[in-house]
Write an enzyme that holds these catalytic residues in place. Structure first.
Site, PDB file in Angstrom:
ATOM      1  N   THR A 159      -1.945   3.306   6.257  1.00 18.81           N
ATOM      2  CA  THR A 159      -1.736   3.444   4.715  1.00 18.81           C
ATOM      3  C   THR A 159      -2.500   2.055   4.077  1.00 18.81           C
ATOM      4  O   THR A 159      -2.444   1.083   4.778  1.00 18.81           O
ATOM      5  CB  THR A 159      -0.534   3.439   4.182  1.00 18.81           C
ATOM      6  N   THR A 160      -2.906   2.232   2.960  1.00 23.73           N
ATOM      7  CA  THR A 160      -3.253   1.004   2.338  1.00 23.73           C
ATOM      8  C   THR A 160      -2.058   0.318   1.474  1.00 23.73           C
ATOM      9  O   THR A 160      -2.397  -0.754   1.026  1.00 23.73           O
ATOM     10  CB  THR A 160      -4.371   1.251   1.092  1.00 23.73           C
ATOM     11  N   GLY A 196      -2.807  -1.918  -4.649  1.00 26.68           N
ATOM     12  CA  GLY A 196      -2.458  -2.001  -6.150  1.00 26.68           C
ATOM     13  C   GLY A 196      -2.832  -3.319  -6.779  1.00 26.68           C
ATOM     14  O   GLY A 196      -3.347  -3.137  -7.938  1.00 26.68           O
ATOM     15  N   ASP A 205      -1.233   9.418   6.555  1.00 28.13           N
ATOM     16  CA  ASP A 205      -1.131   8.476   5.530  1.00 28.13           C
ATOM     17  C   ASP A 205       0.098   8.493   4.854  1.00 28.13           C
ATOM     18  O   ASP A 205       1.090   9.456   5.023  1.00 28.13           O
ATOM     19  CB  ASP A 205      -2.230   9.274   4.540  1.00 28.13           C
ATOM     20  N   GLU A 235       2.471   8.722  -6.079  1.00 29.45           N
ATOM     21  CA  GLU A 235       1.965   7.968  -7.097  1.00 29.45           C
ATOM     22  C   GLU A 235       2.092   8.123  -8.389  1.00 29.45           C
ATOM     23  O   GLU A 235       2.587   7.094  -9.158  1.00 29.45           O
ATOM     24  CB  GLU A 235       0.403   8.587  -7.055  1.00 29.45           C
ATOM     25  N   ALA A 287       6.075  -8.135  -8.519  1.00 27.26           N
ATOM     26  CA  ALA A 287       7.041  -7.508  -9.464  1.00 27.26           C
ATOM     27  C   ALA A 287       6.854  -5.993  -9.090  1.00 27.26           C
ATOM     28  O   ALA A 287       8.046  -5.193  -9.231  1.00 27.26           O
ATOM     29  CB  ALA A 287       6.963  -7.753 -10.879  1.00 27.26           C
ATOM     30  N   LYS A 288       5.781  -5.451  -9.145  1.00 34.22           N
ATOM     31  CA  LYS A 288       5.850  -3.924  -8.975  1.00 34.22           C
ATOM     32  C   LYS A 288       6.256  -3.677  -7.559  1.00 34.22           C
ATOM     33  O   LYS A 288       6.633  -2.423  -7.464  1.00 34.22           O
ATOM     34  CB  LYS A 288       4.118  -3.599  -9.198  1.00 34.22           C
ATOM     35  N   ASN A 315       6.751  -1.096   1.384  1.00 34.43           N
ATOM     36  CA  ASN A 315       6.933   0.345   0.562  1.00 34.43           C
ATOM     37  C   ASN A 315       6.946   1.540   1.670  1.00 34.43           C
ATOM     38  O   ASN A 315       7.890   2.374   1.337  1.00 34.43           O
ATOM     39  CB  ASN A 315       5.576   0.563  -0.267  1.00 34.43           C
ATOM     40  N   ASP A 350       1.031   7.482   0.945  1.00 34.50           N
ATOM     41  CA  ASP A 350       1.010   7.794  -0.409  1.00 34.50           C
ATOM     42  C   ASP A 350       0.128   9.316  -0.639  1.00 34.50           C
ATOM     43  O   ASP A 350      -1.002   9.419  -0.526  1.00 34.50           O
ATOM     44  CB  ASP A 350       0.492   6.654  -1.321  1.00 34.50           C
TER      45      ASP A 350
HETATM   46  C1  XBP Z   1      -2.610   4.356  -1.499  1.00 27.78           C
HETATM   47  C2  XBP Z   1      -2.771   3.398  -2.476  1.00 27.78           C
HETATM   48  C3  XBP Z   1      -2.005   2.228  -2.760  1.00 27.78           C
HETATM   49  C4  XBP Z   1      -0.818   2.661  -3.678  1.00 27.78           C
HETATM   50  C5  XBP Z   1      -0.067   1.547  -4.117  1.00 27.78           C
HETATM   51  O1  XBP Z   1      -3.642   4.976  -0.976  1.00 27.78           O
HETATM   52  O2  XBP Z   1      -3.912   3.115  -3.083  1.00 27.78           O
HETATM   53  O3  XBP Z   1      -2.591   1.530  -3.605  1.00 27.78           O
HETATM   54  O4  XBP Z   1      -1.093   3.322  -4.685  1.00 27.78           O
HETATM   55  O5  XBP Z   1       0.181   0.522  -2.984  1.00 27.78           O
HETATM   56  P1  XBP Z   1      -3.513   5.843   0.320  1.00 27.78           P
HETATM   57  P2  XBP Z   1       0.309  -1.108  -3.346  1.00 27.78           P
HETATM   58  O6  XBP Z   1      -2.780   6.897   0.120  1.00 27.78           O
HETATM   59  O7  XBP Z   1      -5.050   6.362   0.647  1.00 27.78           O
HETATM   60  O8  XBP Z   1      -3.254   4.714   1.594  1.00 27.78           O
HETATM   61  O9  XBP Z   1       0.622  -1.361  -4.620  1.00 27.78           O
HETATM   62  O10 XBP Z   1       1.348  -1.398  -2.190  1.00 27.78           O
HETATM   63  O11 XBP Z   1      -1.111  -1.444  -2.975  1.00 27.78           O
HETATM   64 MG    MG Z   2      -3.015   8.829   0.096  1.00 33.05          MG
END
Ligand code: XBP
Ligand code: MG
Length: 256
Positions: free
Chosen positions: A123-124, A54, A10, A19, A85-86, A129, A12
Protein backbone atom coordinates in the site's frame (compact mmCIF):
# COMPACT_ATOMS: atom_id res chain seq x y z
CA UNK A 1 2.62 -25.08 -13.34
CA UNK A 2 3.62 -22.70 -10.56
CA UNK A 3 1.52 -23.01 -7.43
CA UNK A 4 -0.40 -20.12 -5.93
CA UNK A 5 1.34 -19.38 -2.63
CA UNK A 6 0.38 -15.89 -1.53
CA UNK A 7 -2.25 -13.17 -1.79
CA UNK A 8 -1.07 -9.55 -1.69
CA UNK A 9 -3.63 -6.91 -0.76
CA UNK A 10 -3.84 -3.19 -1.31
CA UNK A 11 -5.43 -1.44 1.67
CA UNK A 12 -7.28 1.78 0.84
CA UNK A 13 -10.36 1.04 -1.21
CA UNK A 14 -9.61 -2.71 -1.27
CA UNK A 15 -9.63 -3.97 2.33
CA UNK A 16 -11.92 -1.11 3.38
CA UNK A 17 -13.60 1.95 1.91
CA UNK A 18 -11.26 4.28 3.74
CA UNK A 19 -11.00 7.19 1.34
CA UNK A 20 -14.28 9.14 1.41
CA UNK A 21 -15.20 8.73 5.07
CA UNK A 22 -11.73 8.20 6.52
CA UNK A 23 -8.75 9.85 4.84
CA UNK A 24 -10.82 12.70 3.36
CA UNK A 25 -12.38 13.57 6.73
CA UNK A 26 -8.99 13.41 8.43
CA UNK A 27 -7.41 15.74 5.85
CA UNK A 28 -10.23 18.27 6.32
CA UNK A 29 -9.98 18.15 10.12
CA UNK A 30 -6.20 18.62 9.94
CA UNK A 31 -6.71 21.65 7.68
CA UNK A 32 -9.27 23.13 10.09
CA UNK A 33 -6.94 22.55 13.07
CA UNK A 34 -4.24 24.48 11.21
CA UNK A 35 -6.66 27.35 10.59
CA UNK A 36 -6.92 26.68 6.84
CA UNK A 37 -10.20 27.11 5.01
CA UNK A 38 -9.48 24.19 2.63
CA UNK A 39 -12.39 21.83 2.20
CA UNK A 40 -11.99 18.65 0.19
CA UNK A 41 -15.55 17.72 -0.70
CA UNK A 42 -16.44 14.28 -2.08
CA UNK A 43 -16.09 15.08 -5.83
CA UNK A 44 -12.90 17.14 -5.38
CA UNK A 45 -11.34 14.32 -3.34
CA UNK A 46 -12.08 11.98 -6.25
CA UNK A 47 -9.92 14.20 -8.47
CA UNK A 48 -7.18 14.42 -5.85
CA UNK A 49 -7.04 10.63 -5.55
CA UNK A 50 -5.28 10.60 -8.90
CA UNK A 51 -2.17 11.37 -6.86
CA UNK A 52 -1.25 8.67 -4.35
CA UNK A 53 0.31 9.53 -1.01
CA UNK A 54 -1.14 12.06 1.41
CA UNK A 55 1.75 14.57 1.30
CA UNK A 56 1.96 14.33 -2.47
CA UNK A 57 -1.82 14.90 -2.61
CA UNK A 58 -1.61 18.09 -0.52
CA UNK A 59 1.14 19.45 -2.77
CA UNK A 60 -0.88 18.59 -5.87
CA UNK A 61 -3.92 20.40 -4.39
CA UNK A 62 -1.85 23.52 -3.76
CA UNK A 63 -0.36 23.52 -7.24
CA UNK A 64 -3.56 22.79 -9.09
CA UNK A 65 -6.32 24.40 -7.00
CA UNK A 66 -4.61 27.00 -4.79
CA UNK A 67 -2.01 28.73 -6.95
CA UNK A 68 -2.83 31.94 -5.00
CA UNK A 69 -2.06 30.42 -1.56
CA UNK A 70 1.11 32.10 -0.19
CA UNK A 71 3.73 29.32 0.01
CA UNK A 72 5.39 29.06 3.46
CA UNK A 73 9.19 29.31 3.34
CA UNK A 74 9.49 25.69 4.48
CA UNK A 75 6.76 24.21 2.27
CA UNK A 76 7.94 20.65 2.86
CA UNK A 77 7.88 21.10 6.65
CA UNK A 78 4.46 22.75 6.45
CA UNK A 79 3.03 19.82 4.49
CA UNK A 80 4.71 17.30 6.79
CA UNK A 81 3.09 19.00 9.80
CA UNK A 82 -0.35 18.90 8.20
CA UNK A 83 0.11 15.27 7.25
CA UNK A 84 1.26 14.24 10.74
CA UNK A 85 -1.92 15.77 12.15
CA UNK A 86 -3.96 14.02 9.45
CA UNK A 87 -2.43 10.63 10.38
CA UNK A 88 -3.21 11.20 14.07
CA UNK A 89 -6.82 12.11 13.25
CA UNK A 90 -7.19 9.21 10.80
CA UNK A 91 -5.93 6.57 13.22
CA UNK A 92 -8.24 7.98 15.91
CA UNK A 93 -11.13 7.70 13.45
CA UNK A 94 -10.29 4.05 12.81
CA UNK A 95 -10.15 3.53 16.57
CA UNK A 96 -13.76 4.64 16.79
CA UNK A 97 -14.63 1.58 14.67
CA UNK A 98 -16.54 3.57 12.04
CA UNK A 99 -14.82 2.01 9.04
CA UNK A 100 -15.53 -1.70 8.51
CA UNK A 101 -13.76 -4.08 6.14
CA UNK A 102 -15.40 -4.48 2.74
CA UNK A 103 -17.77 -7.44 2.27
CA UNK A 104 -15.98 -10.76 1.95
CA UNK A 105 -12.56 -9.51 3.02
CA UNK A 106 -12.46 -11.16 6.46
CA UNK A 107 -13.98 -14.38 5.09
CA UNK A 108 -11.35 -14.61 2.35
CA UNK A 109 -8.42 -13.77 4.64
CA UNK A 110 -9.47 -16.47 7.09
CA UNK A 111 -10.02 -19.04 4.35
CA UNK A 112 -6.62 -18.27 2.83
CA UNK A 113 -4.89 -18.68 6.19
CA UNK A 114 -6.68 -21.92 6.90
CA UNK A 115 -5.56 -23.26 3.51
CA UNK A 116 -1.93 -22.31 4.12
CA UNK A 117 -1.79 -19.45 1.64
CA UNK A 118 0.49 -16.66 2.75
CA UNK A 119 -0.71 -13.07 3.03
CA UNK A 120 0.95 -9.74 2.26
CA UNK A 121 0.11 -6.07 2.02
CA UNK A 122 1.32 -3.52 -0.52
CA UNK A 123 0.00 0.00 0.00
CA UNK A 124 1.03 3.61 -0.39
CA UNK A 125 -0.50 4.67 2.90
CA UNK A 126 1.45 5.30 6.12
CA UNK A 127 2.33 2.06 8.03
CA UNK A 128 0.54 3.05 11.28
CA UNK A 129 -2.68 3.48 9.28
CA UNK A 130 -2.51 -0.15 8.14
CA UNK A 131 -1.94 -1.41 11.68
CA UNK A 132 -4.82 0.72 12.98
CA UNK A 133 -7.19 -0.63 10.32
CA UNK A 134 -6.23 -4.28 10.89
CA UNK A 135 -6.25 -4.07 14.68
CA UNK A 136 -9.60 -2.30 14.80
CA UNK A 137 -11.35 -4.62 12.37
CA UNK A 138 -9.70 -8.04 12.78
CA UNK A 139 -8.25 -7.77 16.27
CA UNK A 140 -4.87 -6.97 17.85
CA UNK A 141 -3.20 -10.17 16.60
CA UNK A 142 -4.16 -9.70 12.96
CA UNK A 143 -1.11 -7.74 11.69
CA UNK A 144 0.85 -10.97 12.31
CA UNK A 145 -1.34 -12.76 9.76
CA UNK A 146 0.64 -10.91 7.10
CA UNK A 147 4.19 -12.00 6.29
CA UNK A 148 4.91 -8.55 4.90
CA UNK A 149 3.25 -5.17 5.42
CA UNK A 150 4.85 -3.04 2.72
CA UNK A 151 3.66 0.54 3.12
CA UNK A 152 4.28 4.20 2.39
CA UNK A 153 7.85 5.39 2.37
CA UNK A 154 9.49 1.97 2.70
CA UNK A 155 10.15 2.51 -1.02
CA UNK A 156 11.15 5.64 -2.93
CA UNK A 157 8.25 5.79 -5.40
CA UNK A 158 4.55 5.25 -4.66
CA UNK A 159 1.98 3.56 -6.91
CA UNK A 160 1.57 3.54 -9.91
CA UNK A 161 5.31 2.81 -9.60
CA UNK A 162 5.89 -0.92 -9.00
CA UNK A 163 8.33 -0.38 -6.09
CA UNK A 164 6.00 -1.40 -3.25
CA UNK A 165 5.15 -4.69 -4.99
CA UNK A 166 8.82 -5.37 -5.69
CA UNK A 167 9.46 -4.84 -1.97
CA UNK A 168 6.57 -7.12 -0.94
CA UNK A 169 7.60 -9.95 -3.28
CA UNK A 170 11.19 -9.67 -2.12
CA UNK A 171 10.13 -9.86 1.55
CA UNK A 172 7.92 -12.87 0.81
CA UNK A 173 10.74 -14.52 -1.15
CA UNK A 174 8.26 -15.35 -3.92
CA UNK A 175 7.95 -14.62 -7.62
CA UNK A 176 5.00 -12.75 -9.13
CA UNK A 177 3.90 -16.03 -10.73
CA UNK A 178 3.28 -17.49 -7.25
CA UNK A 179 1.00 -14.66 -6.10
CA UNK A 180 -2.20 -12.78 -6.82
CA UNK A 181 -2.75 -9.07 -6.14
CA UNK A 182 -5.97 -7.39 -4.99
CA UNK A 183 -6.53 -3.77 -5.94
CA UNK A 184 -9.30 -1.20 -6.33
CA UNK A 185 -7.79 1.51 -8.54
CA UNK A 186 -6.00 2.04 -11.82
CA UNK A 187 -2.87 3.29 -10.05
CA UNK A 188 -2.82 0.12 -7.97
CA UNK A 189 -3.44 -2.12 -10.97
CA UNK A 190 -0.60 -0.46 -12.90
CA UNK A 191 1.79 -1.03 -9.99
CA UNK A 192 0.85 -4.71 -9.64
CA UNK A 193 0.88 -5.44 -13.39
CA UNK A 194 4.27 -3.76 -13.76
CA UNK A 195 5.79 -6.62 -11.76
CA UNK A 196 3.67 -9.24 -13.57
CA UNK A 197 1.16 -9.93 -10.80
CA UNK A 198 -2.23 -11.20 -11.97
CA UNK A 199 -4.67 -8.78 -10.35
CA UNK A 200 -8.23 -9.05 -9.14
CA UNK A 201 -9.97 -5.67 -8.84
CA UNK A 202 -12.88 -4.82 -6.55
CA UNK A 203 -14.14 -1.39 -7.57
CA UNK A 204 -15.65 1.27 -5.32
CA UNK A 205 -17.55 4.51 -5.92
CA UNK A 206 -14.35 6.43 -6.67
CA UNK A 207 -12.81 3.85 -9.01
CA UNK A 208 -15.82 2.35 -10.82
CA UNK A 209 -15.02 4.20 -14.06
CA UNK A 210 -11.26 3.60 -14.07
CA UNK A 211 -9.60 1.80 -16.97
CA UNK A 212 -8.85 -1.71 -15.71
CA UNK A 213 -7.31 -3.09 -18.88
CA UNK A 214 -4.95 -5.88 -17.88
CA UNK A 215 -6.86 -6.99 -14.76
CA UNK A 216 -7.64 -10.71 -14.47
CA UNK A 217 -11.10 -10.02 -13.10
CA UNK A 218 -13.01 -6.86 -12.14
CA UNK A 219 -15.98 -7.21 -9.77
CA UNK A 220 -17.96 -4.92 -7.48
CA UNK A 221 -16.90 -6.72 -4.27
CA UNK A 222 -15.56 -10.06 -3.04
CA UNK A 223 -19.09 -10.95 -1.98
CA UNK A 224 -20.17 -14.00 0.00
CA UNK A 225 -22.83 -16.70 0.21
CA UNK A 226 -25.46 -14.11 1.12
CA UNK A 227 -24.26 -11.44 -1.30
CA UNK A 228 -23.12 -12.49 -4.75
CA UNK A 229 -20.71 -10.23 -6.65
CA UNK A 230 -21.37 -8.59 -10.00
CA UNK A 231 -18.79 -9.19 -12.71
CA UNK A 232 -17.71 -5.97 -14.44
CA UNK A 233 -14.89 -7.31 -16.59
CA UNK A 234 -13.52 -10.81 -17.14
CA UNK A 235 -14.82 -14.29 -16.55
CA UNK A 236 -15.85 -15.84 -13.23
CA UNK A 237 -17.58 -18.97 -14.53
CA UNK A 238 -20.20 -20.26 -12.11
CA UNK A 239 -18.69 -18.49 -9.11
CA UNK A 240 -20.93 -16.10 -7.23
CA UNK A 241 -18.43 -14.90 -4.66
CA UNK A 242 -14.65 -14.95 -4.41
CA UNK A 243 -13.41 -18.12 -2.77
CA UNK A 244 -10.17 -20.08 -3.01
CA UNK A 245 -11.45 -22.15 -5.93
CA UNK A 246 -12.07 -19.01 -7.98
CA UNK A 247 -8.64 -17.64 -7.04
CA UNK A 248 -7.02 -20.91 -8.12
CA UNK A 249 -8.85 -20.63 -11.44
CA UNK A 250 -7.85 -16.97 -11.93
CA UNK A 251 -4.25 -17.93 -11.18
CA UNK A 252 -4.34 -20.91 -13.52
CA UNK A 253 -5.76 -18.81 -16.37
CA UNK A 254 -3.17 -16.08 -15.86
CA UNK A 255 -0.38 -18.60 -16.41
CA UNK A 256 -2.02 -20.82 -19.02
C1 XBP B 1 -3.81 5.00 -1.07
C2 XBP B 1 -3.40 6.39 -1.07
C3 XBP B 1 -3.03 7.02 0.18
C4 XBP B 1 -4.16 7.34 1.11
C5 XBP B 1 -3.68 8.29 2.17
O1 XBP B 1 -3.58 4.44 -2.36
O2 XBP B 1 -3.32 7.01 -2.11
O3 XBP B 1 -2.43 8.23 -0.14
O4 XBP B 1 -5.21 7.99 0.40
O5 XBP B 1 -2.64 7.75 2.91
P1 XBP B 1 -3.49 2.85 -2.59
P2 XBP B 1 -1.45 8.67 3.48
O6 XBP B 1 -4.79 2.30 -2.12
O7 XBP B 1 -3.34 2.70 -4.08
O8 XBP B 1 -2.31 2.33 -1.83
O9 XBP B 1 -2.03 10.02 3.81
O10 XBP B 1 -0.96 7.93 4.70
O11 XBP B 1 -0.41 8.78 2.40
MG1 MG C 1 -6.34 1.36 -3.22
Amino acid sequence: MTRLRALIFDVDGTLADTERDGHRIAFNRAFAEAGLDWDWDVPLYGELLEVTGGRERILYYLDRFRPDFPRPEDLDGFIRGLHLAKTRIYTDLLGSGRIPLRPGVERLLRAARAAGLRLGIATTTTPVNVLALLENTLGPESPAWFDVIAAGEMVPAKKPAPDIYVYALDALGLSAAECLAFEDSRNGLLAARAVGLPTLVTVNAYTRDHDFTGASLVIDELGGPERPFTVIQGEAGEARWVDLDLLAEVHRRAHA
